[in-house]
Scaffold this motif. Structure first.
Motif, PDB file in Angstrom:
ATOM      1  N   ALA A 254      73.053  31.505  25.161  1.00 55.41           N
ATOM      2  CA  ALA A 254      72.762  31.220  26.568  1.00 55.41           C
ATOM      3  C   ALA A 254      71.627  32.105  27.075  1.00 55.41           C
ATOM      4  N   LYS A 255      71.622  33.377  26.675  1.00 56.80           N
ATOM      5  CA  LYS A 255      70.555  34.289  27.105  1.00 56.80           C
ATOM      6  C   LYS A 255      69.210  33.895  26.476  1.00 56.80           C
ATOM      7  N   LEU A 256      69.218  33.462  25.218  1.00 58.78           N
ATOM      8  CA  LEU A 256      67.975  33.014  24.578  1.00 58.78           C
ATOM      9  C   LEU A 256      67.405  31.798  25.301  1.00 58.78           C
ATOM     10  N   ASP A 257      68.277  30.866  25.681  1.00 62.26           N
ATOM     11  CA  ASP A 257      67.820  29.678  26.423  1.00 62.26           C
ATOM     12  C   ASP A 257      67.234  30.086  27.769  1.00 62.26           C
ATOM     13  N   TYR A 258      67.858  31.061  28.425  1.00 59.72           N
ATOM     14  CA  TYR A 258      67.362  31.506  29.730  1.00 59.72           C
ATOM     15  C   TYR A 258      66.000  32.179  29.575  1.00 59.72           C
ATOM     16  N   LEU A 259      65.836  32.973  28.518  1.00 61.10           N
ATOM     17  CA  LEU A 259      64.550  33.621  28.269  1.00 61.10           C
ATOM     18  C   LEU A 259      63.446  32.592  28.054  1.00 61.10           C
ATOM     19  N   LYS A 260      63.748  31.559  27.288  1.00 59.30           N
ATOM     20  CA  LYS A 260      62.745  30.509  27.025  1.00 59.30           C
ATOM     21  C   LYS A 260      62.352  29.789  28.317  1.00 59.30           C
ATOM     22  N   LYS A 261      63.325  29.502  29.142  1.00 60.04           N
ATOM     23  CA  LYS A 261      63.062  28.785  30.391  1.00 60.04           C
ATOM     24  C   LYS A 261      62.306  29.670  31.386  1.00 60.04           C
ATOM     25  N   THR A 262      62.746  30.920  31.528  1.00 61.56           N
ATOM     26  CA  THR A 262      62.177  31.817  32.543  1.00 61.56           C
ATOM     27  C   THR A 262      60.761  32.276  32.198  1.00 61.56           C
ATOM     28  N   PHE A 263      60.516  32.533  30.910  1.00 63.13           N
ATOM     29  CA  PHE A 263      59.204  33.044  30.502  1.00 63.13           C
ATOM     30  C   PHE A 263      58.326  31.984  29.840  1.00 63.13           C
ATOM     31  N   ARG A 264      58.827  30.754  29.855  1.00 65.32           N
ATOM     32  CA  ARG A 264      58.078  29.606  29.313  1.00 65.32           C
ATOM     33  C   ARG A 264      57.687  29.848  27.858  1.00 65.32           C
ATOM     34  N   TRP A 265      58.668  30.332  27.091  1.00 65.97           N
ATOM     35  CA  TRP A 265      58.452  30.637  25.692  1.00 65.97           C
ATOM     36  C   TRP A 265      58.915  29.498  24.791  1.00 65.97           C
ATOM     37  N   SER A 266      58.261  29.384  23.650  1.00 68.49           N
ATOM     38  CA  SER A 266      58.710  28.473  22.608  1.00 68.49           C
ATOM     39  C   SER A 266      59.807  29.162  21.798  1.00 68.49           C
ATOM     40  N   ASP A 267      60.425  28.430  20.890  1.00 67.46           N
ATOM     41  CA  ASP A 267      61.446  29.042  20.029  1.00 67.46           C
ATOM     42  C   ASP A 267      60.856  30.201  19.236  1.00 67.46           C
ATOM     43  N   ALA A 268      59.622  30.006  18.754  1.00 70.40           N
ATOM     44  CA  ALA A 268      58.974  31.051  17.959  1.00 70.40           C
ATOM     45  C   ALA A 268      58.683  32.278  18.814  1.00 70.40           C
ATOM     46  N   GLU A 269      58.251  32.058  20.054  1.00 73.87           N
ATOM     47  CA  GLU A 269      57.906  33.176  20.928  1.00 73.87           C
ATOM     48  C   GLU A 269      59.132  33.970  21.363  1.00 73.87           C
ATOM     49  N   VAL A 270      60.241  33.284  21.643  1.00 75.23           N
ATOM     50  CA  VAL A 270      61.448  34.024  22.033  1.00 75.23           C
ATOM     51  C   VAL A 270      61.979  34.824  20.854  1.00 75.23           C
ATOM     52  N   SER A 271      61.794  34.282  19.642  1.00 74.20           N
ATOM     53  CA  SER A 271      62.211  35.004  18.441  1.00 74.20           C
ATOM     54  C   SER A 271      61.377  36.272  18.262  1.00 74.20           C
ATOM     55  N   ILE A 272      60.077  36.154  18.496  1.00 76.91           N
ATOM     56  CA  ILE A 272      59.179  37.311  18.394  1.00 76.91           C
ATOM     57  C   ILE A 272      59.585  38.382  19.411  1.00 76.91           C
ATOM     58  N   ALA A 273      59.838  37.948  20.646  1.00 77.83           N
ATOM     59  CA  ALA A 273      60.179  38.882  21.713  1.00 77.83           C
ATOM     60  C   ALA A 273      61.478  39.633  21.426  1.00 77.83           C
ATOM     61  N   VAL A 274      62.487  38.895  20.984  1.00 78.98           N
ATOM     62  CA  VAL A 274      63.785  39.518  20.733  1.00 78.98           C
ATOM     63  C   VAL A 274      63.719  40.468  19.538  1.00 78.98           C
ATOM     64  N   CYS A 275      62.948  40.122  18.531  1.00 79.36           N
ATOM     65  CA  CYS A 275      62.804  41.003  17.365  1.00 79.36           C
ATOM     66  C   CYS A 275      62.082  42.299  17.737  1.00 79.36           C
ATOM     67  N   LYS A 276      61.125  42.202  18.656  1.00 80.31           N
ATOM     68  CA  LYS A 276      60.364  43.376  19.060  1.00 80.31           C
ATOM     69  C   LYS A 276      61.113  44.234  20.076  1.00 80.31           C
ATOM     70  N   ALA A 277      61.966  43.597  20.889  1.00 76.92           N
ATOM     71  CA  ALA A 277      62.707  44.331  21.927  1.00 76.92           C
ATOM     72  C   ALA A 277      64.084  43.699  22.111  1.00 76.92           C
ATOM     73  N   PRO A 278      64.998  43.946  21.186  1.00 78.10           N
ATOM     74  CA  PRO A 278      66.337  43.331  21.255  1.00 78.10           C
ATOM     75  C   PRO A 278      67.081  43.617  22.550  1.00 78.10           C
ATOM     76  N   MET A 279      66.811  44.775  23.181  1.00 74.27           N
ATOM     77  CA  MET A 279      67.548  45.142  24.380  1.00 74.27           C
ATOM     78  C   MET A 279      67.241  44.233  25.568  1.00 74.27           C
ATOM     79  N   VAL A 280      66.266  43.343  25.417  1.00 70.72           N
ATOM     80  CA  VAL A 280      65.986  42.384  26.482  1.00 70.72           C
ATOM     81  C   VAL A 280      67.198  41.471  26.690  1.00 70.72           C
ATOM     82  N   LEU A 281      68.031  41.345  25.663  1.00 73.96           N
ATOM     83  CA  LEU A 281      69.235  40.524  25.776  1.00 73.96           C
ATOM     84  C   LEU A 281      70.256  41.128  26.727  1.00 73.96           C
TER      85      LEU A 281
END
Length: 389
Positions: A254-281
């Motif tokens: 649910a948090k990954l879906d919210y990140l994609k919607k809020t920051f207009r990220w693709s699946d690949a971009e949300v994966s990059i973001a979470v790998c670089k800064a997991p605490m964003v979850l």
């Protein structure tokens, strides 16, 4: 018993001891000196009154503690314990707090338990103030001789007493948990996952119960972190574990879906973001929404820029990101810094470096900059500021 108390007091007050005589110790010694050396009448020992008058507990605390001490028929052993604690440097208030936490501490034998424990901990390099802190935090563990072997293990793992005490302040689970069945298997598994002892110690400070929980639960958390795309041995693996520790798979999705919607990220971009800064979850939806609005609408950043620099989302918006943006904007508009200077570079600097680089050099050109910036970092709006408008 009198000989035992004389021995204990002699030892605590010997020239080799650097401990100052506390008010509690003086009170006990005074009471001992004035009392007739006649064994007390069991029927005359009022435990509840003793807890209030001698130990310093409040009446409600004494009533609660009495249920565990109703068998006491003499103040001899409690007096010896209080004298011993005073010799360690505990104040009357500290001793009262320890007894309130663990009334059975007053039943511990000084010669058979407490003194050997102190000797063992001293042998590990702990000072008397260190030992006094242990007593205050975990009095129930202090009266168990197993604390010495456990402290030996944890001091090696955490690297220092100060590092370990930070975890103990948040939870005493580590000293009450089974080393062989829980702690050591969890530590071994985390090491297999590429975490060093320093990383494990930092993880425990953030999640104090991590090592004391069922090993299967730790394995499940590791599997969850792996599904985020953070591999074993990666620098962010510890933070990935920290991020998922309170989240199940449904909440993570649910948090990954919210990140994609809020920051207009693709699946690949949300994966990059979470790998670089997991605490964003761990950030709330409201917090993420405010950050997206500021970064996109005011700063003018693109979604892909933020996806590759997601640590920005974990920094304080009001106390760091927003004030620094306006400082940078003002300096650029007035030709005081290179217009190509990166926003990301500015917000990632330490506070000391940022102030030295962007505030101090411009005291004459912008005399109000330092004050306005300090006010803005507190989350307040500087009055009559032309910078933070």
């Amino acid at each position: 018993m009198l000989r035992l108390r004389e021995c204990v007091v002699s030892r605590l007050l010997s020239p080799s001891s650097n401990s100052a005589i506390s008010p509690l110790l003086l009170r006990l010694l005074s009471a001992s000196a004035s009392a007739a050396p006649i064994p007390p009448n069991p029927s005359e020992f009022a435990v509840e009154e003793y807890l209030v008058d001698t130990c310093g507990l409040t009446r409600p605390q004494a009533l609660k503690a009495f249920t565990k001490l109703s068998h006491l028929n003499s103040p001899a052993n409690p007096n010896a314990v209080l004298t011993f604690l005073a010799g360690l440097g505990l104040s009357g208030a500290d001793a009262a707090a320890a007894v309130a936490k663990d009334p059975r501490l007053l039943c511990a034998k000084v010669d058979k338990t407490l003194a050997p424990v102190v000797d063992g901990l001293t042998g590990l390099g702990l000072s008397r103030p260190d030992i006094a802190r242990l007593v205050s935090l975990t009095p129930d563990r202090f009266r168990r001789r197993s604390i010495v072997s456990k402290m030996h293990y944890y001091l090696t793992l955490f690297g220092s007493f100060q590092s370990f005490i930070r975890t103990l302040k948040r939870s005493s689970h580590l000293l009450s948990s089974d080393l062989d069945k829980l702690v050591k298997p969890n530590v071994a598994f985390l090491r297999e996952c590429g975490l060093g002892d320093c990383d494990i110690a930092k993880l425990c400070i953030a999640v104090p119960w991590m090592l004391a929980t069922n090993p299967e639960r730790v394995r499940a958390m590791v599997a969850c972190a792996e599904r985020l795309g953070v591999p074993h041995g990666a620098g962010m693996f510890r933070q990935a574990l920290q991020a998922v520790v309170f989240l199940n798979e449904e909440k993570i999705n649910a948090k990954l879906d919210y990140l994609k919607k809020t920051f207009r990220w693709s699946d690949a971009e949300v994966s990059i973001a979470v790998c670089k800064a997991p605490m964003v979850l761990r950030k709330s939806k409201e917090s993420l929404k405010h950050r997206s609005e500021f970064l996109f609408s005011e700063v003018g950043l693109e979604p892909v820029y933020v996806a590759h620099r997601p640590v920005i989302l974990c920094l304080s918006l009001e106390g760091r990101v927003r004030p620094r943006y306006y400082v940078l904007k003002f300096l650029k508009e007035n030709g005081l810094v290179d217009r190509k200077l990166s926003f990301h570079t500015a917000v990632m600097m330490t506070e000391k470096v940022f102030v030295e680089k962007f505030i101090c050099p411009h005291k004459e050109a912008a005399p109000h900059l330092a004050g306005d910036y300090a006010t803005a970092c507190k989350g307040e709006v500087p009055t009559s500021s032309i910078i933070f408008r």
